[in-house]
Design a protein around this motif. Structure first.
Motif, PDB file in Angstrom:
ATOM      1  N   ALA A 288     -35.534 -29.228   6.559  1.00 16.46           N
ATOM      2  CA  ALA A 288     -35.806 -28.361   7.659  1.00 16.46           C
ATOM      3  C   ALA A 288     -37.235 -28.500   8.521  1.00 16.46           C
ATOM      4  CB  ALA A 288     -35.812 -26.761   7.185  1.00 16.46           C
ATOM      5  N   MET A 289     -37.154 -28.084   9.482  1.00 13.42           N
ATOM      6  CA  MET A 289     -38.548 -28.109  10.383  1.00 13.42           C
ATOM      7  C   MET A 289     -38.790 -26.824  11.186  1.00 13.42           C
ATOM      8  SD  MET A 289     -39.338 -30.702  13.757  1.00 13.42           S
ATOM      9  CE  MET A 289     -38.937 -32.090  12.801  1.00 13.42           C
ATOM     10  N   ASN A 290     -40.029 -26.377  11.282  1.00 13.98           N
ATOM     11  CA  ASN A 290     -40.268 -25.185  11.868  1.00 13.98           C
ATOM     12  C   ASN A 290     -40.869 -25.560  13.337  1.00 13.98           C
ATOM     13  OD1 ASN A 290     -43.073 -25.569  11.569  1.00 13.98           O
ATOM     14  ND2 ASN A 290     -43.019 -23.899  10.047  1.00 13.98           N
ATOM     15  N   LYS A 291     -41.224 -24.642  14.012  1.00 17.26           N
ATOM     16  CA  LYS A 291     -41.779 -24.871  15.363  1.00 17.26           C
ATOM     17  C   LYS A 291     -43.155 -25.532  15.414  1.00 17.26           C
ATOM     18  CE  LYS A 291     -40.814 -24.240  19.206  1.00 17.26           C
ATOM     19  NZ  LYS A 291     -40.097 -24.968  20.352  1.00 17.26           N
ATOM     20  N   LYS A 292     -43.815 -25.392  14.470  1.00 19.35           N
ATOM     21  CA  LYS A 292     -45.249 -25.939  14.097  1.00 19.35           C
ATOM     22  C   LYS A 292     -45.084 -27.480  13.679  1.00 19.35           C
ATOM     23  CE  LYS A 292     -47.074 -21.412  12.644  1.00 19.35           C
ATOM     24  NZ  LYS A 292     -47.743 -20.964  11.307  1.00 19.35           N
ATOM     25  N   GLY A 293     -43.903 -27.973  13.604  1.00 15.75           N
ATOM     26  CA  GLY A 293     -43.755 -29.197  12.864  1.00 15.75           C
ATOM     27  C   GLY A 293     -43.633 -29.464  11.524  1.00 15.75           C
ATOM     28  N   GLU A 294     -43.969 -28.484  10.675  1.00 12.65           N
ATOM     29  CA  GLU A 294     -43.933 -28.426   9.457  1.00 12.65           C
ATOM     30  C   GLU A 294     -42.616 -28.589   9.067  1.00 12.65           C
ATOM     31  OE1 GLU A 294     -47.375 -25.058   8.730  1.00 12.65           O
ATOM     32  OE2 GLU A 294     -45.291 -24.314   8.888  1.00 12.65           O
ATOM     33  N   ILE A 295     -42.596 -29.293   7.790  1.00 13.16           N
ATOM     34  CA  ILE A 295     -41.155 -29.989   7.028  1.00 13.16           C
ATOM     35  C   ILE A 295     -41.041 -29.557   5.803  1.00 13.16           C
ATOM     36  CG2 ILE A 295     -39.839 -31.833   6.757  1.00 13.16           C
ATOM     37  CD1 ILE A 295     -41.353 -33.361   8.811  1.00 13.16           C
ATOM     38  N   GLY A 296     -39.874 -29.263   5.422  1.00  5.16           N
ATOM     39  CA  GLY A 296     -39.537 -28.622   3.994  1.00  5.16           C
ATOM     40  C   GLY A 296     -38.281 -29.365   3.580  1.00  5.16           C
ATOM     41  N   SER A 297     -37.841 -29.559   2.040  1.00  7.03           N
ATOM     42  CA  SER A 297     -36.657 -30.100   1.810  1.00  7.03           C
ATOM     43  C   SER A 297     -36.575 -29.738   0.375  1.00  7.03           C
ATOM     44  CB  SER A 297     -36.813 -31.600   1.729  1.00  7.03           C
ATOM     45  OG  SER A 297     -35.495 -31.906   1.222  1.00  7.03           O
ATOM     46  N   TYR A 298     -35.391 -29.138  -0.049  1.00  7.20           N
ATOM     47  CA  TYR A 298     -34.989 -28.779  -1.451  1.00  7.20           C
ATOM     48  C   TYR A 298     -33.504 -29.311  -1.872  1.00  7.20           C
ATOM     49  CZ  TYR A 298     -35.495 -26.089  -5.544  1.00  7.20           C
ATOM     50  OH  TYR A 298     -35.820 -25.671  -6.820  1.00  7.20           O
ATOM     51  N   CYS A 299     -33.311 -29.292  -3.012  1.00 11.37           N
ATOM     52  CA  CYS A 299     -31.841 -29.896  -3.418  1.00 11.37           C
ATOM     53  C   CYS A 299     -31.529 -29.242  -4.646  1.00 11.37           C
ATOM     54  CB  CYS A 299     -31.715 -31.539  -3.338  1.00 11.37           C
ATOM     55  SG  CYS A 299     -33.062 -32.304  -4.366  1.00 11.37           S
TER      56      CYS A 299
END
Length: 325
Positions: A288-299
């Motif tokens: 995922a990416m928010n409007k700040k350009g920050e990225i996250g991931s989980y599995c």
């Protein structure tokens, strides 16, 4: 008097014009150039050739929509990738059928499912979005539309894919393999220098799936979703599980409520873990990416990673997981 009025008016207009660039520039600086996180391209799995294509386009000034389309097309044309596009593994009857979806920053979307004989389903999906009043076309209708739009038919079953399929026919056993799942969808998110987000997802689906099976990749809200005021998300892994949780939509809504991309991805995965007692037997993963350009991931299972291209650098990033072994 007329001449004086004309000079007066044009002087005022000129002053207005001289102020406008400053206002525009200030806005652009605040919104774009001071954000060190953008432009950026991210994709599920280690598809660095795809993110490099998209990221390089973004850095050259391309829109997020153009970049995300061209980015995933790299894997659609990659014959070594047997899970996307040309060379994709067939269904149980030997048909290579493709699913794809694309979303633009304005919230518009286009998709195709069960599409045969077209190498780049994501481009057909974009045509559905831009040239029709519909969101999704399926099967023969999708193929007919693609041909009408100038796409050329071609056989997508390679010699190697056909050989592997015939070997599979000898035992006809379907068993998902963690972090392979018999498919590796590419889902991609791009944010351009204007702060606009686009998303795309494309796959040939489960290897040796039942004839007619459609997964999550082409479903808005499941395989991908974005709200340009909030952010976007893409998923991969066992499509049926992602469909049941509408995972990508859930992630965007959680970010809307203030969660970080990382927190939102984790919660979406945990929904599946809590609801499906079989979760140890398959993978589900999100980026995922928010409007700040920050990225996250989980599995669920360790081993999933995502590709990223930012400031001329390409990287493969291991995702956090629920299960550590």
């Amino acid at each position: 008097m007329k001449r004086r009025n004309f000079i007066k008016k044009t002087g005022i207009a000129g002053a207005g014009l001289s102020l406008a660039p400053g206002l525009i520039s200030s806005s652009a600086i605040n919104h774009n150039y001071m954000n060190e996180n953008i432009p950026v391209a991210v994709a599920t799995w280690n598809f660095q050739n795809a993110t490099k294509m998209a990221g390089s386009m973004l850095e050259s000034g391309a829109t997020a929509l153009d970049a995300v389309e061209k980015g995933v097309m790299v894997e659609e044309a990659n014959l070594r990738n047997t899970t996307v596009g040309n060379g994709g593994a067939p269904d149980r009857d030997g048909n290579v059928t493709l699913d794809a979806c694309i979303m633009s920053p304005d919230g518009n979307a286009g998709a195709v499912v069960y599409l045969k004989e077209i190498e780049h389903p994501v481009s057909v999906a974009r045509k559905v979005m831009e040239e029709t009043p519909h969101v999704m076309l399926a099967g023969e209708g999708a193929l007919q539309f693609a041909i009408q739009q100038g796409f050329k038919r071609k056989s997508l079953l390679t010699e190697q894919s056909e050989k592997d399929w015939k070997n599979w026919l000898e035992h006809k056993k379907y068993q998902p393999i963690i972090n392979i799942e018999n498919h590796d969808t590419i889902g991609m998110l791009c944010m351009d220098k204007y702060g606009d987000i686009a998303a795309a997802c494309t796959t040939s689906g489960l290897s040796y799936k039942m004839n007619g099976r459609v997964g999550d990749s082409a479903l808005v809200g499941a395989g991908l979703f974005l709200d340009n005021e909030v952010g976007g998300a893409v998923g991969t892994g066992m499509g049926e599980a992602i469909m049941k949780s509408v995972g990508s939509f859930l992630i965007v809504e959680l970010m809307r409520l203030g969660k970080s991309p990382q927190e939102a991805c984790k919660e979406a995965v945990m929904r599946t873990v809590r609801q499906d007692p079989r979760y140890k037997k398959f993978q589900v993963a999100y980026v995922a990416m928010n409007k700040k350009g920050e990225i996250g991931s989980y599995c669920i299972h360790k081993g999933f990673s995502y590709a990223k291209f930012h400031k001329g650098e390409s990287s493969n990033n291991e995702s956090e997981s629920y299960l550590k072994e």
